[in-house]
Scaffold this motif. Structure first.
Motif, short mmCIF file in Angstrom:
data_model
loop_
_atom_site.label_atom_id
_atom_site.label_comp_id
_atom_site.label_asym_id
_atom_site.label_seq_id
_atom_site.Cartn_x
_atom_site.Cartn_y
_atom_site.Cartn_z
N PRO A 132 0.81 -1.23 0.00
CA PRO A 132 0.00 0.00 0.00
C PRO A 132 0.83 1.27 0.00
O PRO A 132 0.43 2.28 -0.58
CB PRO A 132 -0.83 -0.13 1.29
N ASP A 133 1.98 1.25 0.66
CA ASP A 133 2.85 2.43 0.71
C ASP A 133 4.26 1.98 1.08
O ASP A 133 4.53 0.79 1.33
CB ASP A 133 2.32 3.47 1.70
N LEU B 279 7.60 15.70 -1.70
CA LEU B 279 8.09 14.39 -2.11
C LEU B 279 6.89 13.56 -2.55
O LEU B 279 5.98 13.31 -1.76
CB LEU B 279 8.83 13.70 -0.96
N LEU B 280 6.87 13.16 -3.82
CA LEU B 280 5.77 12.40 -4.39
C LEU B 280 6.21 10.97 -4.68
O LEU B 280 7.15 10.76 -5.43
CB LEU B 280 5.29 13.04 -5.71
N ALA B 281 5.51 10.01 -4.09
CA ALA B 281 5.78 8.60 -4.40
C ALA B 281 5.13 8.24 -5.72
O ALA B 281 4.13 8.85 -6.14
CB ALA B 281 5.24 7.71 -3.29
N LEU B 282 5.67 7.23 -6.38
CA LEU B 282 5.08 6.75 -7.63
C LEU B 282 3.60 6.40 -7.45
O LEU B 282 2.80 6.58 -8.37
CB LEU B 282 5.85 5.52 -8.12
N THR B 283 3.23 5.95 -6.28
CA THR B 283 1.85 5.54 -6.00
C THR B 283 0.98 6.69 -5.53
O THR B 283 -0.22 6.51 -5.29
CB THR B 283 1.85 4.44 -4.93
N ASP B 284 1.55 7.89 -5.39
CA ASP B 284 0.78 9.07 -4.96
C ASP B 284 -0.13 9.52 -6.09
O ASP B 284 0.29 9.58 -7.25
CB ASP B 284 1.76 10.19 -4.59
N ALA C 147 0.94 11.75 -14.26
CA ALA C 147 0.49 10.56 -14.97
C ALA C 147 1.38 10.21 -16.16
O ALA C 147 1.65 9.03 -16.42
CB ALA C 147 -0.95 10.74 -15.43
N LEU C 148 1.82 11.21 -16.92
CA LEU C 148 2.64 10.92 -18.09
C LEU C 148 3.96 10.28 -17.70
O LEU C 148 4.43 9.36 -18.36
CB LEU C 148 2.90 12.20 -18.89
N LEU C 149 4.56 10.75 -16.63
CA LEU C 149 5.83 10.19 -16.19
C LEU C 149 5.65 8.75 -15.70
O LEU C 149 6.51 7.90 -15.91
CB LEU C 149 6.44 11.05 -15.08
N ALA C 150 4.52 8.48 -15.06
CA ALA C 150 4.28 7.13 -14.55
C ALA C 150 4.18 6.10 -15.68
O ALA C 150 4.33 4.90 -15.43
CB ALA C 150 3.00 7.12 -13.72
N PRO D 10 10.76 7.22 -11.95
CA PRO D 10 11.39 7.34 -10.63
C PRO D 10 10.46 6.79 -9.54
O PRO D 10 9.24 6.92 -9.64
CB PRO D 10 11.57 8.85 -10.48
N VAL D 11 11.05 6.18 -8.51
CA VAL D 11 10.22 5.70 -7.41
C VAL D 11 9.59 6.87 -6.67
O VAL D 11 8.53 6.73 -6.06
CB VAL D 11 11.04 4.84 -6.42
N ALA D 12 10.21 8.03 -6.75
CA ALA D 12 9.67 9.23 -6.11
C ALA D 12 10.27 10.45 -6.78
O ALA D 12 11.34 10.38 -7.40
CB ALA D 12 9.97 9.24 -4.62
N LEU D 13 9.59 11.57 -6.65
CA LEU D 13 10.07 12.83 -7.17
C LEU D 13 10.16 13.84 -6.04
O LEU D 13 9.20 14.05 -5.29
CB LEU D 13 9.11 13.39 -8.23
N PHE D 14 11.31 14.47 -5.92
CA PHE D 14 11.47 15.61 -5.04
C PHE D 14 11.11 16.86 -5.85
O PHE D 14 11.56 17.01 -6.99
CB PHE D 14 12.91 15.71 -4.53
#
Length: 379
Positions: free
Chosen positions: A33-34, A81-86, A91-94, A100-104
């Motif tokens: 889940p996270d 800090l954005l997680a891939l699951t956030d 959406a385009l990057l996902a 990336p697993v996360a974006l600062f």
């Protein structure tokens, strides 16, 4: 945008700081889940996800210095800090093969959802190349596109500057270091100007210095955030060609500006054109080439906002057939004269993040016009 609690930020930072190959860490985030749940799953789950011994060691015992530094950086309200699951992860990057697993993010994370064009090229362009980068970025930003580049010298800097020259022009910089530093250092003031109105983003935790391997990896993010990539000048071995390749592999458009056959910095562009990139001479040709792909972004935003996927054209003076009450509220707040975001927030009672996403959907659907950061109903 929801603010991550310290515990969730710590867990996500731990996954980021584990480093190493991306696929195992991506699997961990997608299976649980996270990030906190992924860490609680323990070494057996980490091994099953494909994590290397070194990654498993760092998941169990992260670098306390980097962890503390990252948490201190996140304490600033402009830092995210954005997680891939956030749900706010772009959406385009996902959609790219290894996001990336996360974006600062230093700045406004909603800017990462705005329709964007990457403008990239040589770090040492010709005088004409500098002028073209600036002029194309200015024109595209004036038409409402966000300009994405890499904050490097040359074409990148000119692209950012061209977008910033436009009143309420939007630009995003993707960098190859932690966001507590700037590379090259002389672009620190440019970093600050971009973050103040747009966003500077990185997949690397604060404290991480520049590394040669980071730059090609950074280029896939530039391409992944953009609907299309425009290459202004590029030599045969230019990093801009990596960005163009990443864009093509992600199903995005690639555009190239032709140059003199005597200019070695034009040979990469000519190679791209031979391989199928669109030859462009005017900014309007870039816009025309991106119309169809822009609908992909609109679809992703509808999903995110739980808006219906089909809308009938409204009769004049009637709200469009969006069933969400927030859309109805926004439509009533809009006027036939351009209205700024501050006024729309006041009239509608919605947040800036909500309005940015909703206005983009309505703009791509032809219901709203945008110019220089102001919005009105489209006749």
């Amino acid at each position: 945008m929801p603010i991550c609690c310290p515990a969730s930020s710590t867990a996500l930072l731990t996954v980021v700081l584990a480093g190493g190959a991306l696929p195992p860490r991506l699997r961990l985030l997608r299976q649980f889940p996270d990030a906190a749940a992924a860490l609680r799953a323990g070494p057996g789950a980490w091994r099953a996800a494909g994590c290397s011994p070194a990654q498993r060691a760092r998941l169990a015992l992260p670098d306390e210095g980097y962890l503390a530094h990252g948490l201190a950086w996140l304490a600033d309200e402009r830092h995210h800090l954005l997680a891939l699951t956030d749900p706010d992860y772009p959406a385009l990057l996902a959609q790219i093969e290894e996001p990336p697993v996360a974006l600062f993010v230093d700045g406004d994370p909603t800017r990462l959802w705005h329709p964007a064009v990457a403008v990239v090229g040589s770090r040492s362009p010709s005088p004409g190349g500098r002028e073209h980068a600036h002029a194309f970025a200015t024109a595209l930003a004036g038409d409402g596109w966000s300009i994405i580049s890499g904050l490097a010298t040359g074409v990148d800097a000119q692209a950012h500057e061209g977008a910033l020259q436009v009143a309420r022009g939007m630009t995003v910089a993707v960098v190859a270091t932690g966001l507590d530093q700037t590379y090259p250092p002389r672009h620190a003031a440019l970093h600050e100007r971009i973050a103040a109105t747009g966003a500077v983003v990185s997949e690397y935790a604060p404290g991480m210095p520049a590394s040669q391997a980071h730059f090609p990896a950074r280029n896939r993010i530039i391409a992944g955030l953009s609907l299309g990539t425009l290459v202004i000048e590029a030599a045969q071995r230019s990093g801009a060609l990596i960005t163009a390749r990443c864009a093509a592999e992600a199903g995005r458009e690639v555009f190239a500006l032709p140059g003199s056959i005597r200019n070695p910095r034009a040979r990469g562009c000519h190679r791209l054109i031979r391989q199928g990139a669109a030859l462009v001479e005017e900014p309007a040709e870039v816009t025309a080439g991106l119309t169809a792909l822009a609908q992909t972004l609109a679809g992703a935003l509808r999903t995110r906002l739980d808006a219906p996927t089909e809308q009938a054209r409204p009769a004049p003076e009637r709200a469009p057939s969006y069933t969400d009450p927030d859309y109805q509220c926004l439509w009533k707040a809009l006027d036939h004269d351009p209205t700024g975001m501050d006024s729309l927030i006041q009239r509608s009672g919605l947040t800036a993040a909500q309005l940015s996403a909703m206005l983009l959907v309505m703009e791509l659907d032809g219901k709203v016009m945008a110019a220089h950061g102001r919005y009105c109903r489209k006749p």
